[in-house]
Design a protein around this motif. Structure first.
Motif, mmCIF file in Angstrom:
data_model
loop_
_atom_site.group_PDB
_atom_site.id
_atom_site.type_symbol
_atom_site.label_atom_id
_atom_site.label_comp_id
_atom_site.label_asym_id
_atom_site.label_seq_id
_atom_site.Cartn_x
_atom_site.Cartn_y
_atom_site.Cartn_z
ATOM 1 N N THR A 16 0.842 -1.193 0.000
ATOM 2 C CA THR A 16 0.000 0.000 0.000
ATOM 3 C C THR A 16 0.871 1.236 0.000
ATOM 4 O O THR A 16 1.750 1.382 0.858
ATOM 5 C CB THR A 16 -0.924 0.014 1.235
ATOM 6 O OG1 THR A 16 -1.768 -1.142 1.173
ATOM 7 C CG2 THR A 16 -1.780 1.269 1.272
ATOM 8 N N THR A 26 0.586 5.184 0.393
ATOM 9 C CA THR A 26 -0.348 6.198 0.884
ATOM 10 C C THR A 26 0.094 7.588 0.479
ATOM 11 O O THR A 26 1.263 7.947 0.609
ATOM 12 C CB THR A 26 -0.483 6.111 2.417
ATOM 13 O OG1 THR A 26 -1.006 4.817 2.738
ATOM 14 C CG2 THR A 26 -1.401 7.180 2.962
ATOM 15 N N THR A 37 -1.938 -1.188 -3.749
ATOM 16 C CA THR A 37 -3.029 -0.262 -3.461
ATOM 17 C C THR A 37 -2.477 1.149 -3.427
ATOM 18 O O THR A 37 -1.471 1.407 -2.759
ATOM 19 C CB THR A 37 -3.675 -0.583 -2.099
ATOM 20 O OG1 THR A 37 -4.243 -1.893 -2.167
ATOM 21 C CG2 THR A 37 -4.754 0.422 -1.750
ATOM 22 N N ASN A 55 -3.473 4.455 -1.991
ATOM 23 C CA ASN A 55 -4.392 4.965 -0.974
ATOM 24 C C ASN A 55 -4.248 6.482 -0.885
ATOM 25 O O ASN A 55 -3.265 6.984 -0.361
ATOM 26 C CB ASN A 55 -4.078 4.314 0.372
ATOM 27 C CG ASN A 55 -4.936 4.835 1.489
ATOM 28 O OD1 ASN A 55 -6.096 5.175 1.283
ATOM 29 N ND2 ASN A 55 -4.374 4.898 2.682
ATOM 30 N N GLY A 94 -9.379 5.350 -0.788
ATOM 31 C CA GLY A 94 -8.927 6.126 0.349
ATOM 32 C C GLY A 94 -9.723 7.371 0.693
ATOM 33 O O GLY A 94 -9.468 8.001 1.706
#
Length: 172
Positions: free
Chosen positions: A43, A45, A88, A90, A135
């Protein structure tokens, strides 16, 4: 690149400012290319305003994308590579990815989740799996402007090719 045991990464780890003004493209591509090169997944972010206003370096799974869409001879611009399975992106609530004027009047894959095996592989035969964008944040294309010429141009917000398991939710 710093590896984290639970495969959690953030844009700041690769030197991004996320201030909405500084072009974060080269630094953000460092983390995305590292994931791709090491087949890591995880992930990533974004907590802030990631500003994308230049093209990625065309290497790895994205090395042929810029050569043209669908064998037309037109060149393409890619802002973000998302080319590692089980990844991912996010974008946290209140945060954004903002695309700048570098992408105005151009053929663009703003976010490219493709794996071209060779030049001319417009079916993207290298299949990626489990790509997510989520997100609660925003992907903002307004800075890229609108197409103002009569040329036949292709602009894709997210290009997924043959991704098995693509999910995009809670994004404005």
């Amino acid at each position: 690149m710093l590896q984290v045991d639970d495969k959690q990464y953030n844009a700041y780890m690769s030197g991004c400012k996320c201030d909405g003004v500084t072009d974060d493209t080269p630094n953000f591509d460092k983390i995305m290319y590292w994931l791709e090169s090491n087949n890591q997944g995880g992930t990533v972010t974004i907590d802030g305003d990631l500003y994308i206003n230049s093209e990625i370096e065309y290497k790895g799974k994205q090395r042929f994308v810029h050569e043209g869409a669908f064998n037309t001879g037109e060149t393409l611009k890619v802002g973000i590579r998302l080319s590692c399975s089980n990844t991912t992106l996010n974008i946290t609530g209140g945060s954004s990815i903002k695309f700048g004027p570098h992408f105005h009047d151009s053929n663009a894959y703003f976010i490219s989740a493709v794996d071209q095996k060779f030049s001319g592989d417009y079916l993207y035969q290298g299949q990626l799996k489990n790509i997510r964008i989520c997100g609660g944040g925003t992907i903002d294309f307004t800075g890229a402007g609108c197409i103002s010429t009569t040329m036949k141009l292709r602009r894709y917000g997210v290009t997924t090719g043959l991704v098995d398991g693509f999910d995009c939710h809670d994004i404005t």
